[in-house]
Write a protein that holds these residues in place. Structure first.
Motif, PDB file in Angstrom:
ATOM      1  N   LEU A  79      43.835  28.934  32.602  1.00  0.00           N
ATOM      2  CA  LEU A  79      44.569  28.753  33.849  1.00  0.00           C
ATOM      3  C   LEU A  79      45.059  27.314  33.999  1.00  0.00           C
ATOM      4  CD1 LEU A  79      42.289  30.891  36.152  1.00  0.00           C
ATOM      5  CD2 LEU A  79      44.762  31.218  35.939  1.00  0.00           C
ATOM      6  N   THR A  96      47.530  31.838  45.593  1.00  0.00           N
ATOM      7  CA  THR A  96      46.791  32.880  44.900  1.00  0.00           C
ATOM      8  C   THR A  96      46.069  33.755  45.911  1.00  0.00           C
ATOM      9  OG1 THR A  96      45.335  33.339  43.006  1.00  0.00           O
ATOM     10  CG2 THR A  96      44.640  31.600  44.510  1.00  0.00           C
ATOM     11  N   THR A 100      39.026  36.384  44.374  1.00  0.00           N
ATOM     12  CA  THR A 100      39.060  36.114  42.940  1.00  0.00           C
ATOM     13  C   THR A 100      38.019  35.048  42.645  1.00  0.00           C
ATOM     14  OG1 THR A 100      40.452  35.406  41.075  1.00  0.00           O
ATOM     15  CG2 THR A 100      40.879  34.361  43.186  1.00  0.00           C
ATOM     16  N   SER A 104      40.923  30.606  39.720  1.00  0.00           N
ATOM     17  CA  SER A 104      42.306  31.001  40.019  1.00  0.00           C
ATOM     18  C   SER A 104      42.966  30.039  40.992  1.00  0.00           C
ATOM     19  CB  SER A 104      42.343  32.419  40.609  1.00  0.00           C
ATOM     20  OG  SER A 104      41.668  33.333  39.792  1.00  0.00           O
ATOM     21  N   CYS A 107      42.732  25.703  39.394  1.00  0.00           N
ATOM     22  CA  CYS A 107      43.657  25.237  38.359  1.00  0.00           C
ATOM     23  C   CYS A 107      44.810  24.431  38.945  1.00  0.00           C
ATOM     24  CB  CYS A 107      44.179  26.412  37.538  1.00  0.00           C
ATOM     25  SG  CYS A 107      45.002  27.708  38.482  1.00  0.00           S
ATOM     26  N   ILE A 146      49.965  32.826  41.642  1.00  0.00           N
ATOM     27  CA  ILE A 146      49.005  33.322  40.650  1.00  0.00           C
ATOM     28  C   ILE A 146      48.422  34.632  41.166  1.00  0.00           C
ATOM     29  CG2 ILE A 146      46.950  32.766  39.291  1.00  0.00           C
ATOM     30  CD1 ILE A 146      47.519  29.800  39.858  1.00  0.00           C
ATOM     31  N   VAL A 148      46.356  38.032  40.904  1.00  0.00           N
ATOM     32  CA  VAL A 148      45.145  38.353  40.156  1.00  0.00           C
ATOM     33  C   VAL A 148      45.033  39.867  39.999  1.00  0.00           C
ATOM     34  CG1 VAL A 148      42.628  38.184  40.132  1.00  0.00           C
ATOM     35  CG2 VAL A 148      44.005  36.302  41.072  1.00  0.00           C
ATOM     36  N   ASP A 174      47.045  36.177  36.459  1.00  0.00           N
ATOM     37  CA  ASP A 174      45.629  36.019  36.134  1.00  0.00           C
ATOM     38  C   ASP A 174      45.095  37.389  35.732  1.00  0.00           C
ATOM     39  OD1 ASP A 174      42.898  35.717  36.021  1.00  0.00           O
ATOM     40  OD2 ASP A 174      42.767  34.414  37.768  1.00  0.00           O
ATOM     41  N   ALA A 176      42.470  37.895  33.829  1.00  0.00           N
ATOM     42  CA  ALA A 176      41.112  37.688  33.321  1.00  0.00           C
ATOM     43  C   ALA A 176      40.296  38.975  33.348  1.00  0.00           C
ATOM     44  CB  ALA A 176      40.409  36.597  34.126  1.00  0.00           C
TER      45      ALA A 176
END
Length: 405
Positions: A79, A96, A100, A104, A107, A146, A148, A174, A176
């Motif tokens: 990130l 974001t 999360t 996230s 960053c 961002i 998620v 994101d 992840a």
């Protein structure tokens, strides 16, 4: 048949107690092939980032359809590198989801920017495009958004991408949680991480994720210049190019074009990740089986809300997040009682803007994102990983049902 099931569930309880062990919410699944792949690298000339890292990157591109994959030390680093690639700097605004992991949001802060949060859509538990457009219209246009893919559920990337064209912000997906997931667009399935509707995407390979490299992450993009910059920033900002050489220079010559960090990953970690990637579809199928068992059992109770299962998407579930409609007190009681019977659950997540750092720096108020806060008050992540046996899944189901009856 029911008596046989009860007996097997009781055997699980006895085994956990007798061995002083527990069922965690997530756990890696390591095979002999994984171990052999790592051992092979340990016997090779390369330990740090080398040929196996490049092979892992190629495999990630093949999986997703993205043009470039840059593997790195962990998902948090991925990130950060994505933000550095986009040139996020002092006073740049990033948006974001509040539901999360901290990375996230952090960053953007690492780069000197300012992070703010847009509420989730209760139907998907991902960032709400409608709330995002309201923010762009009435507050400010961010430099980066961002979204998620929470719990493996794809965010509404096509709509957010349309908003990025309208308002002029960048997108870092994101992903992840969502390696192996895909969403429908124009009649096709788009892999999470493909960067069809984002500038960049990231994966995490932490042990509780769908595949693991121990620790590890990756940045994906279809942009050649972004990929080149991120590769440079992965290793101290150093460039090694033939065109930099003069007649008095040899292959040792390099230039530090920008200030950066050591974000490299080892070849033996990449060997594990590459080996695990071969079993991604079987991991996905087993996770889906467990989710279906849970849904069948818990769907009978009005006291519970099941996780989203969005139409048109193919979800590789990373988490099974059940919601207790009676509220936070009931959720707390169930959490505590499950621990007593050696079922270790987790909460995903406390709204990030409640964290002292963000509250102290920006004074974000309680009530800022009502949907996120309501979700947090009710959610509980039950164990979900391929190595769970059917008897263990049955034990978890019986334990939860006994507590809500």
């Amino acid at each position: 048949m029911r008596e046989d099931f009860k007996r097997r569930v009781q055997e699980v309880e006895y085994r956990l107690t007798a061995t002083n062990s527990f069922i965690s919410y997530g756990h890696q699944s390591i095979s002999e092939e994984d171990i052999e792949a790592v051992a092979c690298v340990l016997k090779s000339p390369f330990l740090t980032t080398g040929p196996v890292a490049a092979e892992f990157e190629s495999a990630l591109c093949h999986l997703t359809g993205a043009k470039h994959a840059i593997v790195c030390s962990n998902g948090t680093t991925a990130l950060h590198l994505a933000c550095l690639g986009l040139g996020i700097s002092e006073n740049d605004l990033g948006i974001t989801s509040p539901i999360t992991f901290l990375a996230s949001a952090n960053c953007v802060e690492f780069c000197g920017g300012r992070t703010d949060f847009v509420d989730i859509d209760p139907a998907s538990l991902c960032l709400s495009p409608e709330k995002l457009e309201d923010y762009c219209k009435n507050v400010a246009v961010p430099k980066v958004v961002i979204p998620v893919d929470f719990a493996g559920i794809p965010a509404d990337l096509p709509t957010i991408h349309s908003l990025s064209k309208k308002y002029g912000f960048h997108i870092i997906e994101d992903a992840a949680h969502s390696i192996g997931s895909s969403y429908e667009w124009n009649g096709s399935q788009i892999s999470c991480g493909a960067c069809v509707h984002s500038d960049l995407a990231i994966f995490s390979f932490h042990p509780v994720k769908t595949i693991t490299s121990g620790e590890g992450g990756a940045v994906l993009t279809n942009d050649d210049k972004l990929a080149e910059r991120i590769r440079m920033m992965r290793s101290h900002g150093i460039e090694r190019r033939i065109d930099l050489l003069t007649k008095n220079d040899g292959p040792w010559y390099h230039e530090m074009a920008d200030l950066s960090y050591n974000c490299r990953i080892t070849d033996f970690q990449c060997a594990l990740g590459k080996s695990q990637l071969k079993r991604l579809q079987s991991f996905k199928a087993r996770r889906r089986e467990i989710v279906d068992h849970y849904n069948t059992a818990f769907g009978k109770f009005n006291e519970l809300t099941l996780p989203p299962d969005p139409k048109g998407s193919s979800v590789c579930y990373h988490l099974y997040s059940l919601q207790f409609n009676d509220g936070s007190q009931k959720r707390y009681e169930v959490f505590q009682e499950l621990w007593k019977v050696r079922i270790y659950c987790q909460i995903h997540y406390i709204p990030i803007y409640w964290q002292p750092y963000y509250n102290r720096k920006y004074g974000y108020p309680i009530g800022k994102c009502p949907n996120a806060e309501a979700y947090y008050a009710h959610c509980l992540s039950l164990p979900l990983y391929p190595a769970l046996s059917d008897d263990e899944v049955g034990y978890i189901i019986e334990s939860v049902i006994n507590l809500i009856r």
